[in-house]
Design a protein around this motif. Structure first.
Motif, PDB file in Angstrom:
ATOM      1  N   TRP A  40      -6.741  15.478  -7.418  1.00 36.24           N
ATOM      2  CA  TRP A  40      -5.784  15.053  -8.437  1.00 36.24           C
ATOM      3  C   TRP A  40      -6.123  13.693  -9.036  1.00 36.24           C
ATOM      4  O   TRP A  40      -5.327  13.096  -9.723  1.00 36.24           O
ATOM      5  CB  TRP A  40      -4.393  15.021  -7.829  1.00 36.24           C
ATOM      6  N   GLY A  41      -7.323  13.180  -8.736  1.00 40.10           N
ATOM      7  CA  GLY A  41      -7.788  11.953  -9.344  1.00 40.10           C
ATOM      8  C   GLY A  41      -7.376  10.676  -8.644  1.00 40.10           C
ATOM      9  O   GLY A  41      -7.607   9.589  -9.180  1.00 40.10           O
ATOM     10  N   VAL A  42      -6.779  10.756  -7.451  1.00 41.99           N
ATOM     11  CA  VAL A  42      -6.366   9.560  -6.701  1.00 41.99           C
ATOM     12  C   VAL A  42      -7.537   9.071  -5.867  1.00 41.99           C
ATOM     13  O   VAL A  42      -8.266   9.878  -5.265  1.00 41.99           O
ATOM     14  CB  VAL A  42      -5.150   9.876  -5.814  1.00 41.99           C
ATOM     15  N   LEU A  43      -7.747   7.752  -5.830  1.00 42.21           N
ATOM     16  CA  LEU A  43      -8.846   7.187  -5.056  1.00 42.21           C
ATOM     17  C   LEU A  43      -8.729   7.589  -3.596  1.00 42.21           C
ATOM     18  O   LEU A  43      -7.666   7.468  -2.978  1.00 42.21           O
ATOM     19  CB  LEU A  43      -8.851   5.663  -5.191  1.00 42.21           C
ATOM     20  N   ALA A  44      -9.836   8.063  -3.021  1.00 44.24           N
ATOM     21  CA  ALA A  44      -9.803   8.672  -1.691  1.00 44.24           C
ATOM     22  C   ALA A  44     -10.364   7.779  -0.594  1.00 44.24           C
ATOM     23  O   ALA A  44     -10.046   7.996   0.569  1.00 44.24           O
ATOM     24  CB  ALA A  44     -10.582   9.982  -1.711  1.00 44.24           C
ATOM     25  N   LYS A  45     -11.176   6.787  -0.916  1.00 42.05           N
ATOM     26  CA  LYS A  45     -11.833   5.990   0.121  1.00 42.05           C
ATOM     27  C   LYS A  45     -11.618   4.508  -0.141  1.00 42.05           C
ATOM     28  O   LYS A  45     -12.420   3.852  -0.817  1.00 42.05           O
ATOM     29  CB  LYS A  45     -13.326   6.308   0.181  1.00 42.05           C
ATOM     30  N   GLY A  46     -10.502   3.987   0.375  1.00 36.09           N
ATOM     31  CA  GLY A  46     -10.301   2.543   0.338  1.00 36.09           C
ATOM     32  C   GLY A  46      -9.718   1.987  -0.931  1.00 36.09           C
ATOM     33  O   GLY A  46      -9.503   0.779  -1.018  1.00 36.09           O
ATOM     34  N   GLY A  47      -9.454   2.793  -1.920  1.00 35.59           N
ATOM     35  CA  GLY A  47      -8.890   2.273  -3.155  1.00 35.59           C
ATOM     36  C   GLY A  47      -7.403   1.990  -3.023  1.00 35.59           C
ATOM     37  O   GLY A  47      -6.674   2.692  -2.313  1.00 35.59           O
ATOM     38  N   LYS A  48      -6.924   0.971  -3.687  1.00 38.96           N
ATOM     39  CA  LYS A  48      -5.516   0.588  -3.624  1.00 38.96           C
ATOM     40  C   LYS A  48      -4.704   1.492  -4.561  1.00 38.96           C
ATOM     41  O   LYS A  48      -4.969   1.570  -5.759  1.00 38.96           O
ATOM     42  CB  LYS A  48      -5.343  -0.870  -4.021  1.00 38.96           C
ATOM     43  N   THR A  49      -3.727   2.157  -3.991  1.00 37.99           N
ATOM     44  CA  THR A  49      -2.880   3.060  -4.758  1.00 37.99           C
ATOM     45  C   THR A  49      -1.414   2.645  -4.733  1.00 37.99           C
ATOM     46  O   THR A  49      -0.607   3.214  -5.455  1.00 37.99           O
ATOM     47  CB  THR A  49      -2.993   4.494  -4.204  1.00 37.99           C
ATOM     48  N   ARG A  50      -1.042   1.688  -3.894  1.00 32.53           N
ATOM     49  CA  ARG A  50       0.355   1.266  -3.806  1.00 32.53           C
ATOM     50  C   ARG A  50       0.691   0.353  -4.983  1.00 32.53           C
ATOM     51  O   ARG A  50       0.031  -0.672  -5.189  1.00 32.53           O
ATOM     52  CB  ARG A  50       0.607   0.567  -2.476  1.00 32.53           C
ATOM     53  N   LYS A  51       1.739   0.703  -5.709  1.00 40.07           N
ATOM     54  CA  LYS A  51       2.127  -0.076  -6.878  1.00 40.07           C
ATOM     55  C   LYS A  51       3.095  -1.201  -6.527  1.00 40.07           C
ATOM     56  O   LYS A  51       3.049  -2.281  -7.124  1.00 40.07           O
ATOM     57  CB  LYS A  51       2.755   0.846  -7.921  1.00 40.07           C
ATOM     58  N   LYS A  52       3.993  -0.955  -5.568  1.00 43.75           N
ATOM     59  CA  LYS A  52       4.948  -1.971  -5.140  1.00 43.75           C
ATOM     60  C   LYS A  52       4.692  -2.331  -3.689  1.00 43.75           C
ATOM     61  O   LYS A  52       4.546  -1.442  -2.852  1.00 43.75           O
ATOM     62  CB  LYS A  52       6.391  -1.458  -5.299  1.00 43.75           C
ATOM     63  N   PRO A  53       4.635  -3.611  -3.356  1.00 41.41           N
ATOM     64  CA  PRO A  53       4.391  -3.990  -1.960  1.00 41.41           C
ATOM     65  C   PRO A  53       5.599  -3.662  -1.078  1.00 41.41           C
ATOM     66  O   PRO A  53       6.746  -3.636  -1.531  1.00 41.41           O
ATOM     67  CB  PRO A  53       4.141  -5.494  -2.032  1.00 41.41           C
ATOM     68  N   ASN A  54       5.330  -3.424   0.193  1.00 42.25           N
ATOM     69  CA  ASN A  54       6.389  -3.134   1.159  1.00 42.25           C
ATOM     70  C   ASN A  54       7.017  -4.456   1.602  1.00 42.25           C
ATOM     71  O   ASN A  54       6.335  -5.322   2.159  1.00 42.25           O
ATOM     72  CB  ASN A  54       5.812  -2.383   2.357  1.00 42.25           C
ATOM     73  N   LYS A  55       8.311  -4.615   1.367  1.00 42.12           N
ATOM     74  CA  LYS A  55       8.975  -5.881   1.676  1.00 42.12           C
ATOM     75  C   LYS A  55       9.168  -6.090   3.171  1.00 42.12           C
ATOM     76  O   LYS A  55       9.473  -7.203   3.599  1.00 42.12           O
ATOM     77  CB  LYS A  55      10.321  -5.948   0.968  1.00 42.12           C
ATOM     78  N   TRP A  56       9.017  -5.037   3.978  1.00 45.91           N
ATOM     79  CA  TRP A  56       9.193  -5.175   5.422  1.00 45.91           C
ATOM     80  C   TRP A  56       7.906  -5.553   6.133  1.00 45.91           C
ATOM     81  O   TRP A  56       7.930  -5.806   7.336  1.00 45.91           O
ATOM     82  CB  TRP A  56       9.728  -3.861   6.012  1.00 45.91           C
ATOM     83  N   VAL A  57       6.807  -5.599   5.414  1.00 45.34           N
ATOM     84  CA  VAL A  57       5.517  -5.956   6.013  1.00 45.34           C
ATOM     85  C   VAL A  57       5.259  -7.439   5.794  1.00 45.34           C
ATOM     86  O   VAL A  57       5.148  -7.892   4.647  1.00 45.34           O
ATOM     87  CB  VAL A  57       4.378  -5.103   5.422  1.00 45.34           C
ATOM     88  N   ILE A  58       5.173  -8.193   6.884  1.00 42.69           N
ATOM     89  CA  ILE A  58       4.879  -9.631   6.787  1.00 42.69           C
ATOM     90  C   ILE A  58       3.384  -9.862   6.659  1.00 42.69           C
ATOM     91  O   ILE A  58       2.919 -10.590   5.783  1.00 42.69           O
ATOM     92  CB  ILE A  58       5.431 -10.364   8.021  1.00 42.69           C
ATOM     93  N   LYS A  59       2.648  -9.231   7.532  1.00 39.71           N
ATOM     94  CA  LYS A  59       1.189  -9.357   7.516  1.00 39.71           C
ATOM     95  C   LYS A  59       0.597  -7.969   7.419  1.00 39.71           C
ATOM     96  O   LYS A  59       0.757  -7.153   8.330  1.00 39.71           O
ATOM     97  CB  LYS A  59       0.702 -10.044   8.806  1.00 39.71           C
ATOM     98  N   PRO A  60      -0.079  -7.612   6.325  1.00 40.72           N
ATOM     99  CA  PRO A  60      -0.627  -6.263   6.197  1.00 40.72           C
ATOM    100  C   PRO A  60      -1.820  -6.061   7.120  1.00 40.72           C
ATOM    101  O   PRO A  60      -2.451  -7.015   7.604  1.00 40.72           O
ATOM    102  CB  PRO A  60      -1.040  -6.179   4.720  1.00 40.72           C
ATOM    103  N   ARG A  61      -2.119  -4.816   7.382  1.00 37.63           N
ATOM    104  CA  ARG A  61      -3.243  -4.494   8.251  1.00 37.63           C
ATOM    105  C   ARG A  61      -4.550  -4.794   7.540  1.00 37.63           C
ATOM    106  O   ARG A  61      -4.641  -4.749   6.302  1.00 37.63           O
ATOM    107  CB  ARG A  61      -3.191  -3.031   8.638  1.00 37.63           C
ATOM    108  N   PRO A  62      -5.597  -5.133   8.262  1.00 40.58           N
ATOM    109  CA  PRO A  62      -6.882  -5.414   7.605  1.00 40.58           C
ATOM    110  C   PRO A  62      -7.462  -4.152   6.991  1.00 40.58           C
ATOM    111  O   PRO A  62      -7.486  -3.077   7.606  1.00 40.58           O
ATOM    112  CB  PRO A  62      -7.752  -5.942   8.754  1.00 40.58           C
ATOM    113  N   ARG A  63      -7.938  -4.264   5.786  1.00 47.30           N
ATOM    114  CA  ARG A  63      -8.500  -3.138   5.060  1.00 47.30           C
ATOM    115  C   ARG A  63      -9.981  -3.371   4.830  1.00 47.30           C
ATOM    116  O   ARG A  63     -10.469  -4.521   4.873  1.00 47.30           O
ATOM    117  CB  ARG A  63      -7.791  -2.939   3.714  1.00 47.30           C
ATOM    118  N   ARG A  64     -10.665  -2.261   4.536  1.00 42.20           N
ATOM    119  CA  ARG A  64     -12.112  -2.367   4.298  1.00 42.20           C
ATOM    120  C   ARG A  64     -12.395  -2.964   2.934  1.00 42.20           C
ATOM    121  O   ARG A  64     -11.652  -2.742   1.993  1.00 42.20           O
ATOM    122  CB  ARG A  64     -12.744  -0.988   4.394  1.00 42.20           C
TER     123      ARG A  64
END
Length: 369
Positions: A345-369
């Protein structure tokens, strides 16, 4: 030859007449029944079975006959079972040793049948790919709420085909009811676990009070309590996201989290296995300890056929499809057309950022590639 046939028929008629269960006796007994049902100790009368329903409340059942109890076993982490390569499927097969699990069937009243849809909706269209097949299963009804403050005894540790973690069968020591929970690692049969999820005015908490200020609550493996009652730095699992909700986070095999910060009011900080730090309300529940079966991630199936028994079908790469089926399809050879890996469906499959709004409950996000 004709005489021999007559002789054999006459012998057969005599045998049928002399036999106590001949055809005429059966017909007479059917017309005039004189037999009665005899209660013999060898005859087991099976009662009517009632099936539990998968509701959002804690489900406990009462059994006529108590289930068998297993003995405590010393667990060894990192021990696997391999096989002699008599066949190609056994060469790379590796399974963790789980000799402490119950070898019999689960409690029937604590299970419901699992209906398989093979990834299709009510129209019959495939909405989830790579689903279908697999062995017939029954869903174990698990108590994710833990509202009952009574002490529960661990009867045995069981296998669950619907999840990677193991289950613990609990028996209420007061009303003799049974329920399932996700077993923490190294939880032995015979252990007494409790739930302190009720308010501080409850009797279960008052029994452990030394004074009006301090509360003595055992921080032991398998106990469930709010985050405000857990010391900082404790390893926890089966964490809820709502004060009155069930356990949501950290329910898979070998997973745990660490409580970083807490208090009497507000939100606590929990560090997950992925190094992500989240804000969770202090009234949400959590269980002490790490989830059982930590060696599940190191097991290998050995062949592709075993994954078919799990209900997983093989994946077809996009470059092997036509242009109308996948963005990477079509062309000459296995070429993607200089495009980043995407889903159908055209969504990035390997490591691409797809989240449009940040999660307000996350203080420190997990490390990403």
């Amino acid at each position: 030859m004709f005489i021999n046939r007559l002789y054999s028929n006459s012998i057969l008629i005599k045998l049928l007449n002399n036999h106590p269960r001949n055809l005429f006796n059966v017909i007479n007994n059917y017309k005039n029944p004189t037999f009665q049902l005899i209660n013999h100790p060898s005859i087991n009368v099976i009662p009517n079975r009632t099936y539990a329903s998968a509701t959002k409340k804690s489900i406990t059942v009462t059994l006529l006959k108590p289930p068998k109890k297993t003995e405590p076993v010393e667990l060894t982490q990192g021990k696997f079972k391999t096989y002699t390569p008599r066949t190609p499927g056994l060469r790379w097969l590796k399974r963790p040793v789980n000799d402490h699990l119950w070898k019999g069937k689960p409690i029937r009243k604590l299970t419901v049948p699992k209906k398989k849809n093979s990834g299709r909706n009510h129209h019959g269209c495939i909405t989830v790919r790579h689903q279908g097949g697999g062995h017939k299963r029954r869903i174990r009804v698990i108590d994710f709420y833990r509202w009952d403050p009574s002490p529960h005894e661990v009867i045995r540790i069981e296998y669950d085909p619907n999840r990677s973690a193991h289950l613990a069968l609990l028996r209420n020591t007061i009303n003799e009811t049974y329920s399932y929970i996700i077993a923490p690692y190294n939880l032995q049969p015979g252990t007494i676990v409790r739930s302190f999820r009720r308010s501080s005015n409850n009797e279960s908490v008052q029994n452990f009070q030394d004074s009006e200020i301090t509360k003595v609550i055992p921080i032991e493996k398998g106990n469930c309590m709010p985050l405000k009652l857990i010391p900082v730095g404790t390893t926890i699992s089966c964490i809820g996201l709502k004060p009155d909700g069930p356990a949501i986070l950290c329910r898979s095999a070998g997973v745990s989290a660490q409580l970083v910060r807490t208090g009497e009011k507000g939100y606590a900080q929990v560090k997950l296995k992925s190094s992500e730090v989240r804000l969770i309300h202090v009234d949400c529940c959590a269980t002490i300890g790490t989830i059982s079966n930590p060696d599940h991630q190191h097991a290998t199936l050995g062949k592709a056929g075993r994954s078919r028994w799990l209900g997983v079908r093989p994946t077809v790469r996009g470059v092997a499809m036509n242009a109308v089926d996948h963005p990477h399809g079509g062309g000459r050879g296995k070429s993607k057309g200089n495009r980043h890996p995407v889903s159908p469906w055209g969504v990035l499959a390997k490591g691409g950022k797809t989240r449009k709004k940040p999660n307000k409950w996350v203080i420190k996000p997990r490390p990403r590639r």
